[in-house]
Design a protein around this motif. Structure first.
Motif, short mmCIF file in Angstrom:
data_model
loop_
_atom_site.label_atom_id
_atom_site.label_comp_id
_atom_site.label_asym_id
_atom_site.label_seq_id
_atom_site.Cartn_x
_atom_site.Cartn_y
_atom_site.Cartn_z
N ASP A 194 5.26 13.37 -10.35
CA ASP A 194 5.89 14.66 -10.09
C ASP A 194 5.08 15.40 -9.04
N THR A 195 5.56 15.33 -7.80
CA THR A 195 4.99 16.14 -6.72
C THR A 195 6.10 17.00 -6.12
N ALA A 196 6.99 17.46 -7.01
CA ALA A 196 8.12 18.32 -6.63
C ALA A 196 9.02 17.61 -5.62
N CYS A 197 9.32 18.28 -4.51
CA CYS A 197 10.31 17.76 -3.56
C CYS A 197 9.90 16.44 -2.92
N SER A 198 8.62 16.15 -2.88
CA SER A 198 8.15 14.92 -2.23
C SER A 198 8.03 13.76 -3.21
N SER A 199 8.41 13.95 -4.47
CA SER A 199 8.13 12.96 -5.51
C SER A 199 8.56 11.54 -5.15
N SER A 200 9.80 11.37 -4.70
CA SER A 200 10.28 10.00 -4.46
C SER A 200 9.67 9.38 -3.21
N LEU A 201 9.24 10.20 -2.25
CA LEU A 201 8.52 9.62 -1.10
C LEU A 201 7.10 9.25 -1.48
N VAL A 202 6.49 10.03 -2.37
CA VAL A 202 5.15 9.67 -2.84
C VAL A 202 5.22 8.36 -3.63
N THR A 203 6.30 8.14 -4.39
CA THR A 203 6.42 6.86 -5.11
C THR A 203 6.50 5.69 -4.13
N VAL A 204 7.20 5.89 -3.01
CA VAL A 204 7.27 4.84 -1.99
C VAL A 204 5.89 4.58 -1.41
N HIS A 205 5.15 5.64 -1.13
CA HIS A 205 3.79 5.50 -0.61
C HIS A 205 2.90 4.73 -1.60
N LEU A 206 2.97 5.09 -2.87
CA LEU A 206 2.15 4.42 -3.89
C LEU A 206 2.57 2.96 -4.04
N ALA A 207 3.87 2.70 -3.97
CA ALA A 207 4.35 1.33 -4.08
C ALA A 207 3.86 0.49 -2.91
N CYS A 208 3.87 1.03 -1.70
CA CYS A 208 3.37 0.30 -0.53
C CYS A 208 1.89 -0.02 -0.68
N GLN A 209 1.12 0.96 -1.15
CA GLN A 209 -0.30 0.72 -1.38
C GLN A 209 -0.52 -0.37 -2.42
N SER A 210 0.25 -0.30 -3.50
CA SER A 210 0.10 -1.27 -4.57
C SER A 210 0.44 -2.68 -4.10
N LEU A 211 1.46 -2.80 -3.28
CA LEU A 211 1.83 -4.11 -2.73
C LEU A 211 0.74 -4.65 -1.82
N ARG A 212 0.21 -3.79 -0.95
CA ARG A 212 -0.82 -4.25 -0.01
C ARG A 212 -2.10 -4.64 -0.73
N GLN A 213 -2.38 -3.99 -1.85
CA GLN A 213 -3.60 -4.29 -2.59
C GLN A 213 -3.43 -5.46 -3.56
N GLY A 214 -2.22 -5.99 -3.63
CA GLY A 214 -1.98 -7.13 -4.50
C GLY A 214 -1.81 -6.79 -5.96
N CYS A 216 0.92 -5.67 -7.24
CA CYS A 216 2.25 -6.13 -7.62
C CYS A 216 2.83 -7.00 -6.50
N SER A 217 3.75 -7.87 -6.84
CA SER A 217 4.38 -8.77 -5.88
C SER A 217 5.69 -8.20 -5.36
N LEU A 218 6.28 -7.29 -6.12
CA LEU A 218 7.54 -6.64 -5.78
C LEU A 218 7.45 -5.24 -6.37
N ALA A 219 8.15 -4.28 -5.79
CA ALA A 219 8.09 -2.92 -6.32
C ALA A 219 9.43 -2.23 -6.20
N MET A 220 9.74 -1.43 -7.21
CA MET A 220 10.88 -0.54 -7.15
C MET A 220 10.36 0.89 -7.12
N ALA A 221 10.90 1.69 -6.20
CA ALA A 221 10.41 3.06 -6.05
C ALA A 221 11.59 3.99 -5.77
N GLY A 222 11.48 5.22 -6.26
CA GLY A 222 12.54 6.19 -6.02
C GLY A 222 12.39 7.39 -6.91
N GLY A 223 13.50 8.08 -7.17
CA GLY A 223 13.42 9.28 -7.98
C GLY A 223 14.78 9.69 -8.49
N VAL A 224 14.77 10.66 -9.40
CA VAL A 224 16.01 11.11 -10.04
C VAL A 224 15.93 12.60 -10.34
#
Length: 420
Positions: A194-214, A216-224
């Motif tokens: 929960d970072t308010a209006c930026s929440s779903s973009l922050v999830t994309v950022h975290l997912a990209c980091q997690s993928l690059r660091q190994g 996770c092999s696949l990631a789902m990211a978004g918001g509701v």
């Protein structure tokens, strides 16, 4: 001598390993699937593209099944308990859910926040869009990153006697992501942000980091975001932040505030090399991302221009992209008197570097179509950009009749997409 040769070989191996690590930290991330639910019948990327490409306004008057807008509406921002607009962006059918499909009992489904139900449905559809069978992901290191801000459903549960053993898991924010991992049998990172209006973009950022660091092999990211009470409208009416006509008018002279809307968006992400090796369709590539905070500004909710410039520079540096190479920016663009000028000034200051005067950056905002979908807003913007790349066309930015006089259009290399 042999020991010198061995030392040279060791150094070369270390150098190669360091280069590999550096590459993995900057490896592009592929968008391989998308799913979404937004107002005016948007149920998938195809209907989303039709809405923005045809310039459709998805904002309507508050549906009668939500709450009595006649009783709540008052144009006076000082009127307590009232809302200064009659309009917003709303999803239909949020009370419908095929619980059996996901192995959830009807009793438990009743106690589940509709946001959790919507996330399950949209995540499944996102995997389908990617051509990935959900059963093949069971036991995998697939990560789930979800943006969510509202937790209103728990307030509707009633008294303590209403607690049935499912209300807790049905309304807890952490379960919004955890339930997706549970239902699909995913064992990678799983978190709700929960970072308010930026929440779903922050999830994309975290997912990209997690993928690059190994991690996770696949990631789902978004918001509701679903608004189950008029509270968000009433609260922001006191701040004089809502547009009277319920329309976001980004960059426009008649911009008078934002409007609240609902939605859900998810993307499937994968390291580019893995996507190619696995034969997945690469819809777009994320080369870099960055996150920061405004710090102290002239108000808790007020934007900070220098901080916005800093995060743009950081993302460009991480991506290895020159400011002059950027051709389009999908903006936050809420249509607020304060926010738009600060955002455009920050973009212009950074993206003017090395740019030819006759090649301005085109800007737009999907909020002109949907309104502000809050925790699902950033991913809506991302999906719009991916669709624009696929179709080779930037959709028209709605409600832009005359440029905002508080933006230095003559000095900044930016141009609003006033036509497709």
């Amino acid at each position: 001598m042999s020991w010198q040769r061995d030392a040279l070989v060791t150094i070369e191996k270390l150098r190669a390993k360091l280069q590999q690590v550096e590459y993995e930290q900057k490896e592009p991330i592929a968008v391989v699937g998308m799913g979404c639910r937004y107002p005016r019948g948007v149920s998938d990327p195809g209907t989303f593209w039709r809405l923005i490409d045809e310039g459709i306004d998805a904002v309507t008057e508050v549906p009668s099944e939500r709450w009595d807008v006649d009783a709540l509406y008052d144009p006076d921002p000082n009127a307590l308990g009232k809302m200064t607009t009659r309009s917003g962006g709303f999803l239909t059918g949020i009370d419908r859910f095929d619980s059996g499909f996901f192995g959830i009992s009807p009793r438990e489904a009743v106690s589940m926040d509709p946001q959790q139900r919507l996330l399950l449905e949209t995540s499944w559809e996102t995997l389908e869009h990617a051509g990935i069978a959900a059963e093949r992901l069971v036991g995998s290191s697939t990560g789930v990153f979800v943006g969510l801000s509202y937790q209103e459903y728990g307030t509707l549960a009633g008294g303590l006697e209403r607690l049935d053993g499912y209300v807790g898991t049905g309304t807890t924010a952490s379960v919004a992501s955890g339930r997706i991992s549970y239902v699909l049998g995913l064992q990678g990172p799983s978190m709700t942000v929960d970072t308010a209006c930026s929440s779903s973009l922050v999830t994309v950022h975290l997912a990209c980091q997690s993928l690059r660091q190994g991690e996770c092999s696949l990631a789902m990211a978004g918001g509701v975001t679903l608004m189950l009470t008029p509270g968000p409208f009433v609260e922001f009416s006191r701040l004089r932040g809502l547009a009277a006509d319920g329309r976001c008018k980004p960059f426009s002279a008649n911009a008078d505030g934002t409007t609240w809307s609902e939605g859900c968006g998810m993307v499937v992400l994968e390291r580019l090399s893995d996507a190619r090796r696995n034969g997945h369709s690469v819809l777009a590539v994320i080369r870099g991302s960055a996150v920061n905070q405004d710090g102290r500004s002239n108000g808790l909710s007020a934007p900070n221009g220098p901080s916005q410039e800093a995060v743009i520079r950081s993302a460009l540096a991480q991506a290895g992209v020159k400011p002059s190479a950027v051709g389009y920016v999908e903006c936050h663009g809420t249509g607020t008197v304060l926010g738009d000028p600060i955002e455009v000034q920050a973009l212009g200051s950074v993206l003017s570097e090395g740019r030819e005067a006759d090649r301005p950056v085109i800007i737009g905002s999907v909020k002109s179509n949907l309104g502000h979908t809050q925790a699902a807003a950033g991913v809506a913007s991302l999906i719009k950009v991916v669709l624009s790349l696929q179709h080779g066309r930037i959709p028209k930015n709605l409600h832009f009749e005359a440029p905002n006089p508080h933006i230095a259009w003559d000095e900044l290399p930016v141009k609003v997409a006033s036509e497709a």
